[in-house]
Design a protein around this motif. Structure first.
Motif, PDB file in Angstrom:
ATOM      1  N   LYS A 132     -34.851 110.450 -23.500  1.00 50.92           N
ATOM      2  CA  LYS A 132     -35.568 109.188 -23.656  1.00 50.92           C
ATOM      3  C   LYS A 132     -34.570 108.044 -23.629  1.00 50.92           C
ATOM      4  CE  LYS A 132     -38.291 106.656 -27.118  1.00 50.92           C
ATOM      5  NZ  LYS A 132     -38.947 106.740 -28.450  1.00 50.92           N
ATOM      6  N   GLY A 133     -34.918 106.960 -22.895  1.00 53.31           N
ATOM      7  CA  GLY A 133     -34.018 105.818 -22.836  1.00 53.31           C
ATOM      8  C   GLY A 133     -34.209 104.998 -21.582  1.00 53.31           C
ATOM      9  N   ILE A 134     -33.340 104.017 -21.402  1.00 52.79           N
ATOM     10  CA  ILE A 134     -33.368 103.136 -20.235  1.00 52.79           C
ATOM     11  C   ILE A 134     -32.140 103.425 -19.376  1.00 52.79           C
ATOM     12  CG2 ILE A 134     -33.339 100.736 -19.428  1.00 52.79           C
ATOM     13  CD1 ILE A 134     -34.708  99.945 -22.035  1.00 52.79           C
ATOM     14  N   TYR A 135     -32.365 103.528 -18.067  1.00 53.33           N
ATOM     15  CA  TYR A 135     -31.308 103.847 -17.120  1.00 53.33           C
ATOM     16  C   TYR A 135     -31.298 102.815 -15.994  1.00 53.33           C
ATOM     17  CZ  TYR A 135     -31.568 108.356 -19.518  1.00 53.33           C
ATOM     18  OH  TYR A 135     -31.577 109.337 -20.470  1.00 53.33           O
ATOM     19  N   GLU A 158     -33.809  98.705 -13.432  1.00 52.09           N
ATOM     20  CA  GLU A 158     -33.898  99.550 -14.615  1.00 52.09           C
ATOM     21  C   GLU A 158     -35.122 100.458 -14.543  1.00 52.09           C
ATOM     22  OE1 GLU A 158     -33.825  97.176 -18.135  1.00 52.09           O
ATOM     23  OE2 GLU A 158     -31.860  96.291 -17.701  1.00 52.09           O
ATOM     24  N   GLU A 160     -37.211 103.634 -17.011  1.00 51.33           N
ATOM     25  CA  GLU A 160     -37.326 104.067 -18.405  1.00 51.33           C
ATOM     26  C   GLU A 160     -37.939 105.453 -18.505  1.00 51.33           C
ATOM     27  OE1 GLU A 160     -38.669 102.204 -22.734  1.00 51.33           O
ATOM     28  OE2 GLU A 160     -39.105 101.111 -20.877  1.00 51.33           O
ATOM     29  N   PHE A 162     -39.777 107.671 -21.500  1.00 52.60           N
ATOM     30  CA  PHE A 162     -40.380 107.448 -22.811  1.00 52.60           C
ATOM     31  C   PHE A 162     -40.278 108.643 -23.752  1.00 52.60           C
ATOM     32  CE2 PHE A 162     -42.408 104.253 -20.128  1.00 52.60           C
ATOM     33  CZ  PHE A 162     -42.260 103.122 -20.921  1.00 52.60           C
ATOM     34  N   VAL A 179     -39.607 109.037 -13.674  1.00 55.38           N
ATOM     35  CA  VAL A 179     -39.248 107.930 -14.562  1.00 55.38           C
ATOM     36  C   VAL A 179     -40.180 106.763 -14.259  1.00 55.38           C
ATOM     37  CG1 VAL A 179     -36.814 108.636 -14.678  1.00 55.38           C
ATOM     38  CG2 VAL A 179     -37.535 106.990 -12.946  1.00 55.38           C
ATOM     39  N   LYS A 182     -39.246  99.854 -14.384  1.00 63.26           N
ATOM     40  CA  LYS A 182     -39.622  98.887 -15.408  1.00 63.26           C
ATOM     41  C   LYS A 182     -40.345  97.659 -14.872  1.00 63.26           C
ATOM     42  CE  LYS A 182     -37.595  97.986 -19.151  1.00 63.26           C
ATOM     43  NZ  LYS A 182     -36.654  97.458 -20.178  1.00 63.26           N
TER      44      LYS A 182
END
Length: 204
Positions: A132-135, A158, A160, A162, A179, A182
């Motif tokens: 989980k995170g933002i890439y 970007e 994300e 979840f 993914v 965003k």
């Protein structure tokens, strides 16, 4: 009948892969430029739409990736997500789900292009899952949205995740993950080589 469809799609795939952009009907009609990029032309006629189908779009993306990799050695991870989209989009139309991978490898061999199967991931997977995170995208990523509403998922955008996410599929030994892009809130597919972890420098 299924075998005949397999052969037809295979023929179209290889022909599109080997035909220079400037010799394609899509280029001659002004739908793409000489680098394979989509122009602003709105497709209104049947001929225009036939010259730039979802198959064209996905194969042209693979050809553009080739253009970004100089020399006769290419990394397998570069093409995993693009090949997955081909496989997923045409899964109801072909009997052999590995067809695109097999024909792609055959194409590389026939053109003396060495496939580097070493995987250099800029993200750390947790038990095979994308955390989980933002890439941040490290290269442009193609989508299968309708052309009039085409997602522009480009290097630097970007994406994300979840929740910790297992791979959707494995292509040529490379895991492919879903993914969320965003800026458009649409689902796209990437390999771990297509993304990097967001750091402070990306926020500046």
């Amino acid at each position: 009948m299924g075998r005949a469809i397999d052969l037809f799609v295979t023929y179209r795939f290889i022909r599109l892969l080997t035909t220079p952009f400037e010799k394609s009907d899509a280029y001659k009609m002004g739908i793409i430029d000489k680098k394979g990029n989509r122009t602003d032309l709105k497709m209104t006629t049947a001929n225009e739409k036939n010259a730039y189908t979802i198959l064209h779009k996905l194969v042209f993306n693979i050809k553009k990736l080739f253009g970004k990799v100089p020399g006769l050695r290419t990394k397998v991870g570069t093409y995993a997500a693009a090949l997955f989209l081909l496989k997923d989009t045409f899964k109801e139309h072909i009997e052999d789900p590995q067809m695109f991978e097999k024909e792609f490898l055959k194409y590389l061999k026939e053109n003396n292009i060495e496939l580097d199967d070493s995987i250099v991931e800029e993200v750390t997977l947790d038990n095979g899952k994308l955390s989980k995170g933002i890439y941040v995208l490290t290269q442009d990523v193609v989508t299968t949205e309708d052309d009039d509403d085409e997602i522009s998922a480009v290097e630097g955008d970007e994406v994300e995740v979840f929740e910790d996410t297992p791979p959707t599929d494995t292509i040529l030994g490379v895991d492919v993950f879903s993914v969320i892009h965003k800026s458009t809130k649409q689902k796209i597919f990437v390999s771990a080589e297509d993304i990097k972890e967001l750091d402070i420098g990306d926020l500046l």
